[in-house]
Scaffold this motif. Sequence first.
Motif: not given
Length: 635
Positions: A465-480
């Motif tokens: 669950h923490n990994l999924k949340e981290a991915i969502h945060v990164a993608l919202r900031r236009s990260a790869q």
Amino acid sequence: METPRLVVGAAMRALPPSPPTPQFRRRRLPHPRGGAHFLPFARAARPALLTRCSYSSKGNSNSRGKPRRESSGTVRLDGEESSDQGTNLANDQRKGDIRELFSQAQRNILYLNKQRLLAMEELKKLQDENELLLQEIEVLEKEVHGVFSLFRKPLHVVHICSELDPIVSCGSLSTYVAGVSCAVQGKGNLVEVILPKYTSINTDGIHGLRKAEAEYESYFGGIWHKNRIWTGTSSGVGLILIEPTQLSYFNRDMLHGYPDDFERFSYFSRASLDYIVKSGKQPDILHIHNWETAIVAPLFWDIFAHQGLENTRVLLTCQDLDSQCLEEPNRLEMCGLDPRKLHRADRLQDPNETHLVNILKGGIVYSNKVVLMSSIHSRDVLTRGLGHGLEATLTAHKEKILIASHGLDGELWDPSKDIYLPRRYSANDIEGKSICREALKRRLGFHSGSSIIVGCICDGYSDIHNLKEAIHVALRRSAQVIFMEKLGSVMNSTVRALKEEFINLDDSIAFIEEYDETLAHLIYAGSDIILCSSFEDPSLQIAMKAIKYGCAPVQINFPNDESRQFEGNDCRNRVMSKYIISTYGALSLLQALDSFKNDPSLWDQRMKDGMVKGLAWDAECYDLHWEAYSFIRKL
């Protein structure tokens, strides 16, 4: 009658000896007229100053004349004037001689003074040269002493373990054994590592792998079993791989996780000791690891210490006290142990399951030294609150327990030396990191641009669950985002679940399901942020690699406040741990992304500061292990 003569001046000096008379033919000569005969060739005397007295003209010439009286009543001699002149000449000559001698003496004194000054200068020069020589000798003596301190009494250390990076790896133990082995051997000691020969072993990491011609037998389960021996080297460290010929304990996909794990690793432990004895090796230190080879300690003291290994001592390293193995006492008989003798005095009995024996506890009790690996906890914390049921045992053996944290392989994980990178770089020449970032994007099919890259080498400890949340945060900031599996060919369900969740975002996220060593190096070099499961990881390998390659390590699982306390810290190698926790301990992924975007100059400086930190094993980590080795060898 001869005329009286007075001799003065030089005439008073001793006459020189006469020269020899020449021989002539005898010849008659006429007699001279007058008085006595005159021989012209008689010995000639040295001319003398002769004077005669003055006589009066009165009276007969043949009569003796009387001296003439002067008015002063003295007798006047004709030779007085000549005497005064001779004396004056002699005095003048003496004065001239004295002046000449005085001048010569002055010249001699000046010459001697000059020579004395030159001698003093030469002496001062020699003294200075002597002082420099003494200093050079002192430096050489220190260097020689340092060399002899390394090579005078080198240690022979044999590791008996289940993992070694990059041969076979599934946790922090593999990097630990590789790092400590290289550091100790690099100081002039002999280090060997004994491993099971797994089917899934990475033979590319072994140099000169070959099978020994002879086989040997080891005891297990009441009978003797044949084993093949494979030898080679890894990073200069000697390898011995044990392969049972009649049992299939290690012909499996995973390293451990099977119901018969105790049988598998107790067989390997006994086979390792049998090999050491039958090969004639006499190591100073047997270094055993975790519960998998902890049974070596009671086996050694009960059976093998009396088989030519009287001077060998045992050191146990434990990566995680939570990992233990409980078995029935009679199971110890499989490897030749007497359970009644070992069970007595609570040596192996588990504190909670008193009818079972605890293999890790046996390793702690029977080892001469115990090293617990922890990056953030002190000995008091581990022995009183985090011993996972072994608190009483750890407290009873507190005097032989050391706490150490991990180091980093300074040759393998260093961007200035990394052979896997398209362009090497360092804190003083950071341009290569941009080149590595673009190379990583091309390899993964990411679109080029200035997007920040967030990498993650999954170690199996991160919460899904923490990994999924981290991915969502990164993608919202236009990260790869990049995820790569750490456990090799064994597929982790976490990565599979993440891939299914974000299957429609192939242009911004990449999943690598099988570990790739070359790609792993490129991920660290090309990423800006590296996700870590937690800084409670005892090895901190992922965080240290991120910092060394100019990335910011960010935790996924934030620990509680108590784990960040360092009160009572007795670990020597805490410099890096403290730096990581103080700098990145409270940093969230969102804060890291904003900092990268809003203050790039501060970000770059922080990354460079981290890259120059000392992370290698041959620093404090080596010193602690060397102290432990040296101490128990003297026991």
